[in-house]
Scaffold this active site. Structure first.
Site, PDB file in Angstrom:
ATOM      1  N   ARG A 109      50.175  40.618  41.992  1.00 61.62           N
ATOM      2  CA  ARG A 109      48.723  40.409  42.195  1.00 61.62           C
ATOM      3  C   ARG A 109      48.189  39.477  41.113  1.00 61.62           C
ATOM      4  O   ARG A 109      47.387  38.578  41.391  1.00 61.62           O
ATOM      5  CB  ARG A 109      47.987  41.750  42.141  1.00 61.62           C
ATOM      6  CG  ARG A 109      48.321  42.691  43.292  1.00 61.62           C
ATOM      7  CD  ARG A 109      47.361  43.863  43.256  1.00 61.62           C
ATOM      8  NE  ARG A 109      47.820  45.029  43.969  1.00 61.62           N
ATOM      9  CZ  ARG A 109      47.206  45.554  45.035  1.00 61.62           C
ATOM     10  NH1 ARG A 109      46.134  44.983  45.524  1.00 61.62           N
ATOM     11  NH2 ARG A 109      47.663  46.649  45.597  1.00 61.62           N
ATOM     12  N   ASN A 128      49.175  36.057  41.992  1.00 59.67           N
ATOM     13  CA  ASN A 128      48.388  35.669  43.166  1.00 59.67           C
ATOM     14  C   ASN A 128      47.007  35.150  42.740  1.00 59.67           C
ATOM     15  O   ASN A 128      46.553  34.089  43.192  1.00 59.67           O
ATOM     16  CB  ASN A 128      48.240  36.916  44.061  1.00 59.67           C
ATOM     17  CG  ASN A 128      47.531  36.666  45.360  1.00 59.67           C
ATOM     18  OD1 ASN A 128      47.689  35.619  45.967  1.00 59.67           O
ATOM     19  ND2 ASN A 128      46.740  37.637  45.801  1.00 59.67           N
ATOM     20  N   GLY A 188      36.373  42.604  45.850  1.00 55.69           N
ATOM     21  CA  GLY A 188      35.989  43.928  46.383  1.00 55.69           C
ATOM     22  C   GLY A 188      37.146  44.556  47.133  1.00 55.69           C
ATOM     23  O   GLY A 188      38.176  43.906  47.390  1.00 55.69           O
ATOM     24  N   LEU A 189      36.956  45.797  47.485  1.00 59.96           N
ATOM     25  CA  LEU A 189      37.987  46.549  48.197  1.00 59.96           C
ATOM     26  C   LEU A 189      38.325  45.911  49.542  1.00 59.96           C
ATOM     27  O   LEU A 189      37.499  45.172  50.109  1.00 59.96           O
ATOM     28  CB  LEU A 189      37.480  47.977  48.467  1.00 59.96           C
ATOM     29  CG  LEU A 189      37.311  48.901  47.255  1.00 59.96           C
ATOM     30  CD1 LEU A 189      36.564  50.159  47.680  1.00 59.96           C
ATOM     31  CD2 LEU A 189      38.670  49.245  46.646  1.00 59.96           C
ATOM     32  N   SER A 190      39.500  46.237  50.047  1.00 60.49           N
ATOM     33  CA  SER A 190      39.835  45.858  51.420  1.00 60.49           C
ATOM     34  C   SER A 190      38.787  46.490  52.348  1.00 60.49           C
ATOM     35  O   SER A 190      38.435  47.659  52.178  1.00 60.49           O
ATOM     36  CB  SER A 190      41.233  46.403  51.743  1.00 60.49           C
ATOM     37  OG  SER A 190      41.543  46.160  53.094  1.00 60.49           O
ATOM     38  N   SER A 244      41.379  40.857  44.301  1.00 59.53           N
ATOM     39  CA  SER A 244      41.399  40.596  42.844  1.00 59.53           C
ATOM     40  C   SER A 244      40.962  41.840  42.077  1.00 59.53           C
ATOM     41  O   SER A 244      39.917  41.841  41.431  1.00 59.53           O
ATOM     42  CB  SER A 244      40.537  39.380  42.487  1.00 59.53           C
ATOM     43  OG  SER A 244      39.336  39.312  43.210  1.00 59.53           O
ATOM     44  N   ARG A 268      48.369  34.251  51.438  1.00 56.62           N
ATOM     45  CA  ARG A 268      49.629  34.991  51.433  1.00 56.62           C
ATOM     46  C   ARG A 268      50.528  34.596  52.623  1.00 56.62           C
ATOM     47  O   ARG A 268      51.670  35.041  52.702  1.00 56.62           O
ATOM     48  CB  ARG A 268      49.350  36.499  51.424  1.00 56.62           C
ATOM     49  CG  ARG A 268      48.926  37.021  50.059  1.00 56.62           C
ATOM     50  CD  ARG A 268      48.523  38.474  50.102  1.00 56.62           C
ATOM     51  NE  ARG A 268      48.243  39.005  48.777  1.00 56.62           N
ATOM     52  CZ  ARG A 268      49.148  39.456  47.919  1.00 56.62           C
ATOM     53  NH1 ARG A 268      50.429  39.434  48.256  1.00 56.62           N
ATOM     54  NH2 ARG A 268      48.794  39.918  46.737  1.00 56.62           N
TER      55      ARG A 268
HETATM   56  N1  LIG Z   1      48.902  47.424  48.925  1.00 57.49           N
HETATM   57  C1  LIG Z   1      47.884  46.706  49.352  1.00 57.49           C
HETATM   58  N2  LIG Z   1      46.689  46.734  48.681  1.00 57.49           N
HETATM   59  C2  LIG Z   1      45.665  45.995  49.105  1.00 57.49           C
HETATM   60  N3  LIG Z   1      45.690  45.172  50.200  1.00 57.49           N
HETATM   61  C3  LIG Z   1      46.851  45.097  50.892  1.00 57.49           C
HETATM   62  C4  LIG Z   1      47.977  45.857  50.500  1.00 57.49           C
HETATM   63  N4  LIG Z   1      48.980  45.589  51.393  1.00 57.49           N
HETATM   64  C5  LIG Z   1      48.507  44.713  52.274  1.00 57.49           C
HETATM   65  N5  LIG Z   1      47.225  44.402  51.976  1.00 57.49           N
HETATM   66  C6  LIG Z   1      46.471  43.378  52.731  1.00 57.49           C
HETATM   67  O1  LIG Z   1      46.425  42.247  51.870  1.00 57.49           O
HETATM   68  C7  LIG Z   1      45.100  41.761  51.713  1.00 57.49           C
HETATM   69  C8  LIG Z   1      44.755  41.577  50.241  1.00 57.49           C
HETATM   70  O2  LIG Z   1      45.331  40.425  49.735  1.00 57.49           O
HETATM   71  P1  LIG Z   1      44.774  39.820  48.369  1.00 57.49           P
HETATM   72  O3  LIG Z   1      45.597  38.620  48.101  1.00 57.49           O
HETATM   73  O4  LIG Z   1      43.306  39.652  48.488  1.00 57.49           O
HETATM   74  O5  LIG Z   1      45.096  40.985  47.308  1.00 57.49           O
HETATM   75  S1  LIG Z   1      45.095  40.926  45.725  1.00 57.49           S
HETATM   76  O6  LIG Z   1      43.889  40.180  45.315  1.00 57.49           O
HETATM   77  O7  LIG Z   1      46.311  40.263  45.258  1.00 57.49           O
HETATM   78  O8  LIG Z   1      45.066  42.339  45.274  1.00 57.49           O
HETATM   79  C9  LIG Z   1      44.182  42.823  52.265  1.00 57.49           C
HETATM   80  O9  LIG Z   1      43.195  42.085  52.970  1.00 57.49           O
HETATM   81  P2  LIG Z   1      41.637  42.468  52.984  1.00 57.49           P
HETATM   82  O10 LIG Z   1      41.565  43.715  53.816  1.00 57.49           O
HETATM   83  O11 LIG Z   1      40.996  41.285  53.638  1.00 57.49           O
HETATM   84  O12 LIG Z   1      41.164  42.676  51.568  1.00 57.49           O
HETATM   85  C10 LIG Z   1      45.062  43.688  53.145  1.00 57.49           C
HETATM   86  O13 LIG Z   1      44.928  43.281  54.475  1.00 57.49           O
HETATM   87  N1  LIG Z   2      27.647  43.034  56.463  1.00 57.97           N
HETATM   88  C1  LIG Z   2      28.357  43.679  57.384  1.00 57.97           C
HETATM   89  N2  LIG Z   2      27.769  44.437  58.309  1.00 57.97           N
HETATM   90  C2  LIG Z   2      28.512  45.085  59.237  1.00 57.97           C
HETATM   91  N3  LIG Z   2      29.856  45.038  59.312  1.00 57.97           N
HETATM   92  C3  LIG Z   2      30.490  44.301  58.406  1.00 57.97           C
HETATM   93  C4  LIG Z   2      29.786  43.583  57.392  1.00 57.97           C
HETATM   94  N4  LIG Z   2      30.679  42.945  56.629  1.00 57.97           N
HETATM   95  C5  LIG Z   2      31.881  43.227  57.133  1.00 57.97           C
HETATM   96  N5  LIG Z   2      31.774  44.042  58.204  1.00 57.97           N
HETATM   97  C6  LIG Z   2      32.884  44.548  59.005  1.00 57.97           C
HETATM   98  O1  LIG Z   2      33.732  45.271  58.142  1.00 57.97           O
HETATM   99  C7  LIG Z   2      35.088  44.998  58.438  1.00 57.97           C
HETATM  100  C8  LIG Z   2      35.776  44.456  57.178  1.00 57.97           C
HETATM  101  O2  LIG Z   2      35.214  43.211  56.856  1.00 57.97           O
HETATM  102  P1  LIG Z   2      36.102  42.063  56.206  1.00 57.97           P
HETATM  103  O3  LIG Z   2      35.197  40.906  56.000  1.00 57.97           O
HETATM  104  O4  LIG Z   2      37.339  41.849  57.007  1.00 57.97           O
HETATM  105  O5  LIG Z   2      36.464  42.735  54.801  1.00 57.97           O
HETATM  106  P2  LIG Z   2      37.513  42.286  53.695  1.00 57.97           P
HETATM  107  O6  LIG Z   2      37.730  40.813  53.841  1.00 57.97           O
HETATM  108  O7  LIG Z   2      36.866  42.653  52.399  1.00 57.97           O
HETATM  109  O8  LIG Z   2      38.752  43.090  53.956  1.00 57.97           O
HETATM  110  C9  LIG Z   2      35.103  44.011  59.603  1.00 57.97           C
HETATM  111  O9  LIG Z   2      35.312  44.736  60.795  1.00 57.97           O
HETATM  112  C10 LIG Z   2      33.721  43.407  59.560  1.00 57.97           C
HETATM  113  O10 LIG Z   2      33.271  43.026  60.843  1.00 57.97           O
END
Ligand SMILES: Nc1ncnc2c1ncn2[C@@H]1O[C@H](COP(=O)(O)OS(=O)(=O)O)[C@@H](OP(=O)(O)O)[C@H]1O
Ligand SMILES: Nc1ncnc2c1ncn2[C@@H]1O[C@H](COP(=O)(O)OP(=O)(O)O)[C@@H](O)[C@H]1O
Length: 208
Positions: free
Chosen positions: A84, A87, A37-39, A111, A70
Site C-alpha cells: 500500500r 502504491n 477514505g474507506l472502501s 490511502s 491497480r
Molecule cells: N484488503 C483490501 N483492503 C481494501 N481494499 C481492497 C482490499 N482488497 C481489495 N480491495 C479493493 O481495492 C480497492 C482499494 O485500492 P487502493 O489502491 O485505493 O488501496 S490502498 O490505497 O492501497 O489502500 C478498493 O476499492 P474502493 O472500494 O474503491 O476503495 C477495493 O475494491
Molecule cells: N453521495 C452519495 N450519495 C449516495 N450514494 C453514494 C454517494 N457516494 C457514493 N455513493 C454510493 O456508494 C457506493 C460506493 O461509492 P464509491 O464511489 O464506489 O466508493 P469508493 O470509491 O470510496 O469505494 C456506490 O454504490 C455509490 O453509488
C-alpha cells in the site's frame, strides 16, 4: 522489487517550456486533489462528479483511481502495508507530474496510512496538495458494500481489509472534509461543489 534511490550519475534536465507556461495556456493552476477514505465511502463517486463539473467549466482534470491504477501501473502490488505504501508513493509521483503538466489531478485511493499521504503532500509545493477526507461511518460503507468485499472480509475470506482488520488513519489536518448532515450523505454534485468552491476560492481555476 528494485530498491529505491539506486540511480547514480543522473542529472536533472531542464525544459524551455515550464509549468507556468502550461498553466497560462490552460488558464488554471496545477494541483492534486487527494481523496482518501474507506472502501465504499464515495471516493470514486466524488472523483467522477468533480471531473464532470470541472470539465463543464472548461478546466482540465484527470482522475487517478486506486482500483484502476491497480489494473496497470500498480498491478504488481497487493494490500500488505508495504505494498500500500508503494502504491501511494507511485501514485503521488504520477499525480505530481500531472500537476506539473498544469492539470487538476484528482487521486482517489483509500490511502489508509497518514505517513504515506504526508509523503505525497511533501512531494508538492505548499498548498498544491488538497486532501479531501470522505468522513463516512464504517456502518454506512459496509451497508453500501457495492462490490461485496465487506461481506467477504467479515466472513474471513479477505484478510487485511481496511476498516475491518487493517487500520484506516483519518487525516488530522485535511483541507476538505465531506460528511453526513443529520445522518444524510450529500449528493455527489454537492460533494463536488464543495471541492470546486475550495478550488475557486484558492485561485486554482484561473491563471492569475
Ligand atoms: N484488503 C483490501 N483492503 C481494501 N481494499 C481492497 C482490499 N482488497 C481489495 N480491495 C479493493 O481495492 C480497492 C482499494 O485500492 P487502493 O489502491 O485505493 O488501496 S490502498 O490505497 O492501497 O489502500 C478498493 O476499492 P474502493 O472500494 O474503491 O476503495 C477495493 O475494491
Ligand atoms: N453521495 C452519495 N450519495 C449516495 N450514494 C453514494 C454517494 N457516494 C457514493 N455513493 C454510493 O456508494 C457506493 C460506493 O461509492 P464509491 O464511489 O464506489 O466508493 P469508493 O470509491 O470510496 O469505494 C456506490 O454504490 C455509490 O453509488
Amino acid at each position: 522489487m528494485a530498491s529505491l534511490s539506486n540511480s547514480t550519475n543522473i542529472f536533472w534536465q531542464e525544459c524551455p517550456v515550464g509549468k507556468l507556461d502550461r498553466q497560462k495556456l490552460l488558464n488554471q493552476k496545477g494541483c492534486v486533489v487527494w481523496i482518501t477514505g474507506l472502501s465504499g465511502s464515495g471516493k470514486s463517486t466524488l472523483a467522477c462528479s468533480l471531473s464532470r463539473e470541472l470539465h463543464s467549466r472548461g478546466k482540465l482534470a484527470y482522475v487517478l483511481d486506486g482500483d484502476n491504477l491497480r489494473h496497470g501501473l500498480n498491478k504488481d502490488l497487493g494490500f500488505k502495508p508495504e505494498d500500500r505504501t508503494e502504491n501511494i508513493r507511485r501514485t503521488g509521483e504520477v499525480a505530481k507530474l500531472f500537476a506539473d503538466a498544469g492539470l487538476i489531478c484528482v487521486a482517489s485511493l483509500i490511502s489508509p496510512y497518514r505517513k504515506d499521504r504526508d509523503t505525497c503532500r511533501a512531494m508538492l509545493p505548499d498548498k498544491n496538495f488538497i486532501e479531501v477526507f470522505m468522513n463516512m461511518p464504517l456502518d454506512l460503507c459496509e451497508a453500501r458494500d457495492p462490490k461485496g468485499l465487506y461481506r467477504l472480509a467479515r466472513a474471513g475470506k479477505i484478510k487485511g481489509f481496511t476498516g475491518i482488520d487493517d487500520p484506516y488513519e483519518p487525516p488530522l489536518n485535511c483541507e476538505i472534509e465531506i460528511q453526513q448532515t443529520n445522518g444524510v450523505c450529500p449528493a455527489p454534485t454537492a460533494m463536488a461543489g464543495q471541492v470546486v468552491s475550495y478550488l475557486q476560492e484558492k485561485g486554482f481555476l484561473e491563471y492569475q
